[in-house]
Design a protein around this motif. Structure first.
Motif, PDB file in Angstrom:
ATOM      1  N   THR A 174      33.812   4.386  78.115  1.00  0.00           N
ATOM      2  CA  THR A 174      32.415   3.963  78.097  1.00  0.00           C
ATOM      3  C   THR A 174      32.062   3.402  79.465  1.00  0.00           C
ATOM      4  O   THR A 174      32.798   2.586  80.028  1.00  0.00           O
ATOM      5  N   GLU A 197      20.847   4.246  77.108  1.00  0.00           N
ATOM      6  CA  GLU A 197      21.394   3.993  75.774  1.00  0.00           C
ATOM      7  C   GLU A 197      21.331   5.214  74.863  1.00  0.00           C
ATOM      8  O   GLU A 197      21.953   5.209  73.806  1.00  0.00           O
ATOM      9  N   SER A 198      20.630   6.253  75.274  1.00  0.00           N
ATOM     10  CA  SER A 198      20.586   7.469  74.465  1.00  0.00           C
ATOM     11  C   SER A 198      21.909   8.236  74.546  1.00  0.00           C
ATOM     12  O   SER A 198      22.108   9.202  73.826  1.00  0.00           O
ATOM     13  N   GLN A 199      22.799   7.782  75.404  1.00  0.00           N
ATOM     14  CA  GLN A 199      24.071   8.456  75.639  1.00  0.00           C
ATOM     15  C   GLN A 199      25.225   7.659  75.026  1.00  0.00           C
ATOM     16  O   GLN A 199      25.330   6.452  75.235  1.00  0.00           O
ATOM     17  N   ALA A 200      26.092   8.339  74.312  1.00  0.00           N
ATOM     18  CA  ALA A 200      27.213   7.677  73.642  1.00  0.00           C
ATOM     19  C   ALA A 200      28.222   7.082  74.621  1.00  0.00           C
ATOM     20  O   ALA A 200      28.921   6.129  74.286  1.00  0.00           O
ATOM     21  N   ASP A 201      28.284   7.617  75.846  1.00  0.00           N
ATOM     22  CA  ASP A 201      29.293   7.158  76.804  1.00  0.00           C
ATOM     23  C   ASP A 201      28.791   6.067  77.747  1.00  0.00           C
ATOM     24  O   ASP A 201      29.484   5.691  78.688  1.00  0.00           O
ATOM     25  N   ALA A 210      27.009   2.100  78.043  1.00  0.00           N
ATOM     26  CA  ALA A 210      26.646   0.840  77.389  1.00  0.00           C
ATOM     27  C   ALA A 210      25.992  -0.082  78.413  1.00  0.00           C
ATOM     28  O   ALA A 210      26.504  -0.249  79.526  1.00  0.00           O
ATOM     29  N   ARG A 225      26.835   8.661  85.956  1.00  0.00           N
ATOM     30  CA  ARG A 225      28.173   9.163  85.623  1.00  0.00           C
ATOM     31  C   ARG A 225      29.012   9.409  86.885  1.00  0.00           C
ATOM     32  O   ARG A 225      30.217   9.126  86.904  1.00  0.00           O
TER      33      ARG A 225
END
Length: 134
Positions: A2, A23-27, A29, A123
């Motif tokens: 994460t 926050e729309s992305q699971a990876d 926080a 990322r």
């Protein structure tokens, strides 16, 4: 893994917009928000952070000064590798790239960056931090 992100901008609306995209992305926080650079530094001193998404123009301590402090702060380095900085501006990017590089900024983006590009840069910045850990 994460990706932990701190958002720093004096505009509550800008922070909310970035938060919604990230926050729309699971990876990803969000580990905190700050309205100025001094608060951003205080937060990164307490919370391990991979990426700081920070506005250039803020009250008290602007994004460039805060970026330099974050990347060189001893307390931050004791938590692990310094976070990578993504500096955002509503002004012409070319005016700030050299200064940003001297301050240790990973990338300079325009505030109206499209969501896909923002996610890609966050990322990439996190991957650069992870590369320093290994």
């Amino acid at each position: 893994m994460t990706i932990s992100v701190l958002i720093a901008d004096d505009s509550r609306h800008q922070r909310a917009g970035w938060r919604m995209v990230l926050e729309s992305q699971a990876d990803i926080a969000i580990v905190g928000e700050a309205g100025d650079g001094a608060r951003a530094l205080a937060l990164v001193r307490r919370t391990p952070t991979d990426v700081v998404l920070i506005d250039l123009h803020m009250p008290r301590v602007n994004g460039l000064v805060a970026s330099e402090r974050i990347t060189t702060d001893q307390t931050v380095s004791e938590l692990g590798p310094a976070p990578r900085i993504v500096l955002a501006t509503a002004l012409d990017l070319d005016d700030h790239v050299a200064e940003a590089a001297r301050a240790g900024v990973f990338a300079v983006v325009h505030k109206d960056i499209d969501p896909e590009s923002l996610l890609e840069i966050v990322r990439a910045a996190a991957a650069a931090v992870d590369g320093r850990r290994g």
